[in-house]
Design a protein around this motif. Structure first.
Motif, PDB file in Angstrom:
ATOM      1  N   LYS A  41      -8.037  -6.180   2.575  1.00  0.00           N
ATOM      2  CA  LYS A  41      -7.364  -5.258   1.655  1.00  0.00           C
ATOM      3  C   LYS A  41      -5.902  -5.646   1.445  1.00  0.00           C
ATOM      4  CE  LYS A  41     -10.266  -1.196   2.251  1.00  0.00           C
ATOM      5  NZ  LYS A  41     -10.351   0.183   2.751  1.00  0.00           N
ATOM      6  N   ARG A  42      -5.259  -6.110   2.493  1.00  0.00           N
ATOM      7  CA  ARG A  42      -3.859  -6.551   2.365  1.00  0.00           C
ATOM      8  C   ARG A  42      -3.743  -7.777   1.467  1.00  0.00           C
ATOM      9  NH1 ARG A  42      -1.891  -5.530   8.525  1.00  0.00           N
ATOM     10  NH2 ARG A  42      -1.637  -3.265   8.301  1.00  0.00           N
ATOM     11  N   ILE A  43      -4.690  -8.682   1.591  1.00  0.00           N
ATOM     12  CA  ILE A  43      -4.679  -9.858   0.715  1.00  0.00           C
ATOM     13  C   ILE A  43      -4.887  -9.430  -0.732  1.00  0.00           C
ATOM     14  CG2 ILE A  43      -5.883 -11.998   0.130  1.00  0.00           C
ATOM     15  CD1 ILE A  43      -6.481 -12.269   3.172  1.00  0.00           C
ATOM     16  N   LEU A  44      -5.818  -8.504  -0.965  1.00  0.00           N
ATOM     17  CA  LEU A  44      -6.044  -7.999  -2.327  1.00  0.00           C
ATOM     18  C   LEU A  44      -4.786  -7.341  -2.892  1.00  0.00           C
ATOM     19  CD1 LEU A  44      -9.635  -6.488  -2.170  1.00  0.00           C
ATOM     20  CD2 LEU A  44      -8.875  -8.403  -3.576  1.00  0.00           C
ATOM     21  N   GLU A  45      -4.080  -6.591  -2.066  1.00  0.00           N
ATOM     22  CA  GLU A  45      -2.832  -5.958  -2.509  1.00  0.00           C
ATOM     23  C   GLU A  45      -1.809  -7.011  -2.926  1.00  0.00           C
ATOM     24  OE1 GLU A  45      -1.401  -3.422   0.630  1.00  0.00           O
ATOM     25  OE2 GLU A  45      -3.136  -2.084   0.482  1.00  0.00           O
ATOM     26  N   GLN A  46      -1.710  -8.088  -2.143  1.00  0.00           N
ATOM     27  CA  GLN A  46      -0.772  -9.161  -2.463  1.00  0.00           C
ATOM     28  C   GLN A  46      -1.147  -9.846  -3.774  1.00  0.00           C
ATOM     29  OE1 GLN A  46       2.090 -10.035  -0.523  1.00  0.00           O
ATOM     30  NE2 GLN A  46       1.557  -8.042   0.304  1.00  0.00           N
ATOM     31  N   ILE A  47      -2.438 -10.000  -4.012  1.00  0.00           N
ATOM     32  CA  ILE A  47      -2.898 -10.581  -5.279  1.00  0.00           C
ATOM     33  C   ILE A  47      -2.544  -9.652  -6.429  1.00  0.00           C
ATOM     34  CG2 ILE A  47      -4.953 -11.198  -6.611  1.00  0.00           C
ATOM     35  CD1 ILE A  47      -6.174 -12.162  -3.906  1.00  0.00           C
ATOM     36  N   ASP A  48      -2.805  -8.348  -6.258  1.00  0.00           N
ATOM     37  CA  ASP A  48      -2.502  -7.374  -7.310  1.00  0.00           C
ATOM     38  C   ASP A  48      -1.017  -7.328  -7.641  1.00  0.00           C
ATOM     39  OD1 ASP A  48      -5.165  -6.655  -7.588  1.00  0.00           O
ATOM     40  OD2 ASP A  48      -4.991  -4.874  -6.309  1.00  0.00           O
ATOM     41  N   GLN A  49      -0.172  -7.537  -6.631  1.00  0.00           N
ATOM     42  CA  GLN A  49       1.274  -7.501  -6.834  1.00  0.00           C
ATOM     43  C   GLN A  49       1.810  -8.834  -7.354  1.00  0.00           C
ATOM     44  OE1 GLN A  49       2.912  -6.293  -3.057  1.00  0.00           O
ATOM     45  NE2 GLN A  49       1.911  -4.296  -3.134  1.00  0.00           N
ATOM     46  N   GLY A  50       0.951  -9.822  -7.463  1.00  0.00           N
ATOM     47  CA  GLY A  50       1.377 -11.121  -7.962  1.00  0.00           C
ATOM     48  C   GLY A  50       2.042 -12.006  -6.934  1.00  0.00           C
ATOM     49  N   LYS A  51       2.034 -11.588  -5.676  1.00  0.00           N
ATOM     50  CA  LYS A  51       2.666 -12.391  -4.628  1.00  0.00           C
ATOM     51  C   LYS A  51       1.782 -13.569  -4.224  1.00  0.00           C
ATOM     52  CE  LYS A  51       5.423  -8.584  -2.944  1.00  0.00           C
ATOM     53  NZ  LYS A  51       5.753  -7.712  -1.837  1.00  0.00           N
ATOM     54  N   ILE A  52       0.477 -13.423  -4.411  1.00  0.00           N
ATOM     55  CA  ILE A  52      -0.459 -14.522  -4.208  1.00  0.00           C
ATOM     56  C   ILE A  52      -1.083 -14.779  -5.566  1.00  0.00           C
ATOM     57  CG2 ILE A  52      -2.610 -15.285  -3.122  1.00  0.00           C
ATOM     58  CD1 ILE A  52      -1.938 -13.492  -0.756  1.00  0.00           C
ATOM     59  N   ASP A  53      -0.916 -15.981  -6.087  1.00  0.00           N
ATOM     60  CA  ASP A  53      -1.512 -16.283  -7.383  1.00  0.00           C
ATOM     61  C   ASP A  53      -2.369 -17.548  -7.355  1.00  0.00           C
ATOM     62  OD1 ASP A  53       0.477 -18.156  -7.176  1.00  0.00           O
ATOM     63  OD2 ASP A  53       1.474 -17.613  -9.039  1.00  0.00           O
ATOM     64  N   ARG A  54      -2.369 -18.228  -6.225  1.00  0.00           N
ATOM     65  CA  ARG A  54      -3.238 -19.389  -6.073  1.00  0.00           C
ATOM     66  C   ARG A  54      -3.282 -19.771  -4.598  1.00  0.00           C
ATOM     67  NH1 ARG A  54       0.725 -24.254  -8.044  1.00  0.00           N
ATOM     68  NH2 ARG A  54       2.546 -23.326  -7.103  1.00  0.00           N
TER      69      ARG A  54
END
Length: 58
Positions: A41-54
């Protein structure tokens, strides 16, 4: 399969396993599933916030 789909599938699978562990009163498995769900869930949150994009393997 993309990362987001993988994480959603993992959360669903781990939720099923955690529910089973609760029924069987397997505290260790319950703890492990809960920890992995929280991590996904934390990884998904980071993706949603644009902090992880690849992702890149090195």
């Amino acid at each position: 399969m993309d990362l987001v789909s993988y994480l959603h599938d993992e959360i669903n699978f781990l939720t099923e396993q955690m529910n089973r562990a609760k029924k069987e009163k397997d505290n260790a498995m319950n703890f492990l599933c809960d920890a992995r769900i929280t991590e996904a869930k934390r990884i998904l949150e980071q993706i949603d916030q644009g902090k992880i994009d690849r992702l890149k393997a090195e």
